[in-house]
Motif scaffolding. Structure first.
Motif, short mmCIF file in Angstrom:
data_model
loop_
_atom_site.label_atom_id
_atom_site.label_comp_id
_atom_site.label_asym_id
_atom_site.label_seq_id
_atom_site.Cartn_x
_atom_site.Cartn_y
_atom_site.Cartn_z
N CYS A 107 -11.45 57.37 124.15
CA CYS A 107 -12.25 57.49 122.94
C CYS A 107 -11.22 58.39 122.19
CB CYS A 107 -13.36 58.26 123.51
SG CYS A 107 -14.70 57.36 124.42
N HIS A 108 -10.41 59.23 122.58
CA HIS A 108 -9.63 60.07 121.62
C HIS A 108 -8.61 59.26 120.82
CE1 HIS A 108 -6.79 62.99 120.24
NE2 HIS A 108 -5.80 62.42 120.73
N GLN A 109 -8.00 58.36 121.47
CA GLN A 109 -7.08 57.42 121.09
C GLN A 109 -7.66 56.43 120.02
OE1 GLN A 109 -5.35 54.84 123.96
NE2 GLN A 109 -4.99 56.78 125.34
N ALA A 110 -8.99 56.14 120.22
CA ALA A 110 -9.86 55.56 119.23
C ALA A 110 -10.14 56.11 117.92
CB ALA A 110 -11.16 55.00 119.80
N ALA A 111 -10.41 57.57 118.13
CA ALA A 111 -10.76 58.32 116.93
C ALA A 111 -9.44 58.60 116.00
CB ALA A 111 -10.86 59.61 117.34
N VAL A 112 -8.20 58.57 116.69
CA VAL A 112 -6.90 58.69 115.91
C VAL A 112 -6.90 57.31 115.31
CG1 VAL A 112 -4.41 59.07 115.97
CG2 VAL A 112 -6.06 60.33 117.24
N LEU A 113 -6.77 56.16 116.04
CA LEU A 113 -6.51 54.88 115.36
C LEU A 113 -7.26 54.77 114.21
CD1 LEU A 113 -5.38 53.19 118.44
CD2 LEU A 113 -3.96 53.79 116.95
N SER A 114 -8.67 55.10 114.48
CA SER A 114 -9.63 54.72 113.22
C SER A 114 -9.37 55.31 111.88
CB SER A 114 -11.05 55.32 113.75
OG SER A 114 -11.60 54.53 114.89
N GLU A 115 -8.75 56.47 111.85
CA GLU A 115 -8.26 57.24 110.92
C GLU A 115 -7.29 56.18 109.97
OE1 GLU A 115 -7.25 60.95 111.12
OE2 GLU A 115 -9.02 61.84 112.20
N LEU A 116 -6.38 55.71 110.94
CA LEU A 116 -5.34 54.66 110.11
C LEU A 116 -5.93 53.31 109.76
CD1 LEU A 116 -2.35 55.62 112.68
CD2 LEU A 116 -2.86 56.45 110.45
N VAL A 117 -7.08 53.09 110.30
CA VAL A 117 -7.73 51.79 109.90
C VAL A 117 -8.18 52.29 108.72
CG1 VAL A 117 -9.44 50.12 110.28
CG2 VAL A 117 -8.40 50.71 112.35
N GLU A 118 -8.79 53.37 108.46
CA GLU A 118 -9.52 53.66 107.36
C GLU A 118 -8.46 54.03 106.18
OE1 GLU A 118 -11.67 57.01 108.76
OE2 GLU A 118 -12.98 55.50 109.93
N ASP A 119 -7.29 54.21 106.51
CA ASP A 119 -5.96 54.44 105.66
C ASP A 119 -5.46 53.30 105.20
OD1 ASP A 119 -6.78 57.13 105.53
OD2 ASP A 119 -5.07 57.69 107.02
N GLY A 120 -5.82 52.06 105.72
CA GLY A 120 -5.23 50.65 105.62
C GLY A 120 -4.11 50.47 106.27
N VAL A 121 -3.55 51.08 107.16
CA VAL A 121 -2.40 51.16 107.90
C VAL A 121 -2.74 49.95 108.90
CG1 VAL A 121 -0.68 52.07 109.47
CG2 VAL A 121 -1.55 53.32 107.45
N ALA A 160 -14.86 54.13 118.19
CA ALA A 160 -13.94 53.48 117.05
C ALA A 160 -14.44 53.74 115.76
CB ALA A 160 -13.38 52.19 117.40
N ARG A 161 -15.64 54.05 115.71
CA ARG A 161 -16.38 54.23 114.39
C ARG A 161 -16.56 52.95 113.60
NH1 ARG A 161 -12.99 59.08 113.73
NH2 ARG A 161 -12.20 58.24 111.81
N GLY A 162 -16.65 51.70 114.06
CA GLY A 162 -17.11 50.52 113.56
C GLY A 162 -15.61 49.94 113.37
N HIS A 163 -14.71 50.51 114.13
CA HIS A 163 -13.26 49.72 113.68
C HIS A 163 -12.80 48.86 114.91
CE1 HIS A 163 -13.26 51.56 109.98
NE2 HIS A 163 -13.08 52.74 110.33
N ALA A 164 -13.63 49.05 116.13
CA ALA A 164 -13.30 48.22 117.27
C ALA A 164 -13.46 46.67 116.99
CB ALA A 164 -14.12 48.41 118.50
N LYS A 165 -12.30 45.76 117.01
CA LYS A 165 -12.42 44.31 116.73
C LYS A 165 -12.48 43.54 118.05
CE LYS A 165 -11.95 44.62 112.26
NZ LYS A 165 -12.99 44.10 111.23
N MET A 166 -11.82 44.22 119.05
CA MET A 166 -11.99 43.17 120.10
C MET A 166 -11.83 44.22 121.65
SD MET A 166 -9.36 39.77 120.79
CE MET A 166 -7.85 40.82 120.78
N VAL A 167 -12.37 43.55 122.94
CA VAL A 167 -12.41 43.96 123.91
C VAL A 167 -12.12 43.08 124.80
CG1 VAL A 167 -13.86 45.34 125.62
CG2 VAL A 167 -14.12 45.95 123.27
N THR A 168 -11.07 43.29 125.68
CA THR A 168 -10.55 42.36 126.62
C THR A 168 -11.32 42.89 128.10
OG1 THR A 168 -8.50 41.96 125.77
CG2 THR A 168 -8.65 41.66 128.20
N LEU A 169 -11.85 41.87 128.88
CA LEU A 169 -12.45 42.27 129.94
C LEU A 169 -12.62 41.19 130.94
CD1 LEU A 169 -15.52 40.68 129.63
CD2 LEU A 169 -16.32 42.80 128.41
N ALA A 170 -12.80 41.43 132.15
CA ALA A 170 -13.06 40.46 133.43
C ALA A 170 -14.43 40.18 133.46
CB ALA A 170 -12.45 40.87 134.62
#
Length: 393
Positions: A107-121, A160-170
């Motif tokens: 969840c922490h990783q998702a919060a950090v990465l979400s900011e970079l999605v919002e920045d267009g990276v 991920a605040r709306g930025h989760a695009k894919m989840v891999t699962l079994a």
């Protein structure tokens, strides 16, 4: 070059790989961040791209890191370095893939990465694990694996605040099918991977809404004549996009050919599954909580020796596809750009060379298919000096 000039650029004399075929001696005009036009008369101030081929920027659905950095670090600077590394190798649209960890850490990783999605990276976040099979966990830490309880899956997606695009699962695990249905309802791609599922259960997952096969053939049961397993189910269903890793390590060339002949280029997305060693040399690297040793460009876990992602970049995948894999230029472009862009819902802006779309371009040598230059949203990332003074920033 002035800012105004830099915002108006035309490339002439290049081979262009367009949605409806390959054009020789083509012309492509860029204004600002977008492709303005295709064709037209060559002008004296056009950049001379004779001897070069222009394809749309690559789109990577599945990548864990690069440049010595990992998206699973939870550190923004590392994520930026990883994205930049792959950008310099032609990946102009990239997903950030995580690896199995504690739920709160993910969840922490998702919060950090979400900011970079919002920045267009970044284009979005892909959670690979922890909802995967112990029997097919590969380079994921077994003690951190969890059943795909829909509440836990939803917790990651919400982080991920709306930025989760894919989840891999079994899907065979408790809660698997329910989670697939929930993800489909949320507009998040449910991917079948790291699974011990059989043929029938995989069909159930597809009916429930699963639309991607995570690195097909790897981390799942092999095809058997009385037990076809998940591979056959995923290959035969037209609703499923199959990921393939074309690095010469994960798949034999004949298996790649089988997948293309069965699914067709319109259903194949070539990915890197790259970890932090991509763009680097041999040595020791972290992959989430695990250690990976890279020797001769092949990444394996220090403990156990399982293949641990790849050191691939998509420019190398492109070259392998057209020089060793038997793909035509337009087939390779579909698998490296068009198909993944469509899957992510980004086909209106990326994935092909068309007026109005982002000026995300990869330039390769027409003879060798080696990377020469990369443009993202109208700005040269690397290689501008290859085309003379007019291309210099």
């Amino acid at each position: 070059m002035t800012t105004a000039d830099r915002n108006r650029t035309a490339l002439a004399g290049a081979r262009l790989v367009l949605p409806d075929g390959v054009v020789e001696n083509g012309r492509l005009a860029v204004e600002g961040a977008r492709i303005a036009a295709l064709g037209g008369e060559r002008r004296p101030d056009d950049l001379d791209l004779d001897g070069f081929t222009v394809v749309p920027g690559f789109v990577d659905l599945h990548v864990h890191g690069g440049g010595g950095a990992s998206y699973a670090s939870g550190i923004a600077e590392e994520a930026l370095l990883a994205a930049r590394t792959h950008l310099e190798h032609g990946t102009t649209t990239t997903m950030a893939s995580t690896v199995t960890g504690e739920i709160d850490e993910l969840c922490h990783q998702a919060a950090v990465l979400s900011e970079l999605v919002e920045d267009g990276v970044l284009a979005g976040i892909h959670f690979e694990g922890p909802f995967i099979s112990h029997n097919r966990c590969g380079a994921h830490r077994p003690d951190l694996l969890r059943d795909p309880d829909p509440a836990l899956v939803r917790k990651l997606v919400d982080a991920a605040r709306g930025h989760a695009k894919m989840v891999t699962l079994a899907p065979e695990l408790p809660g698997g099918l329910e989670s697939v249905r929930m993800l489909a309802e949320l507009g998040v791609v449910a991917a079948v991977g790291h699974t011990d599922s059989d043929y029938a259960k995989t069909l159930e997952a597809i009916e429930a809404g699963a639309t991607v096969a995570t690195h097909l053939f790897n981390a799942m049961p092999s095809i058997q004549h009385r037990a076809p397993g998940p591979i056959v189910a995923l290959l035969e269903d037209e609703r499923v996009t199959v990921e393939l890793i074309n690095d010469g390590v994960h798949l034999h060339p004949s298996v790649l050919d089988l997948a293309y002949r069965t699914a067709g280029a319109e259903r194949v997305a070539l990915i890197t599954d790259a970890m932090g060693a991509a763009g680097m040399g041999d040595g020791l690297y972290p992959l989430g909580p695990l250690q990976v040793r890279v020797e001769d460009g092949v990444a394996r876990l220090v403990e156990g020796g399982s293949i641990a992602g790849s050191t691939l970049t998509l420019d190398v995948s492109f070259k392998r596809s057209v020089t060793l894999g038997g793909l035509s230029l337009d087939q390779a472009v579909r698998s490296l750009s068009t198909v993944p862009a469509r899957l992510l819902g980004l086909a209106d802006s990326v994935g092909s060379l068309e007026p109005g779309k982002n000026a995300d371009l990869v330039v390769v040598d027409s003879a060798t298919y080696d990377l020469v230059a990369v443009m993202r949203r109208g700005e040269w990332i690397i290689g501008a000096d290859r085309f003379g003074p007019a291309a210099r920033a």
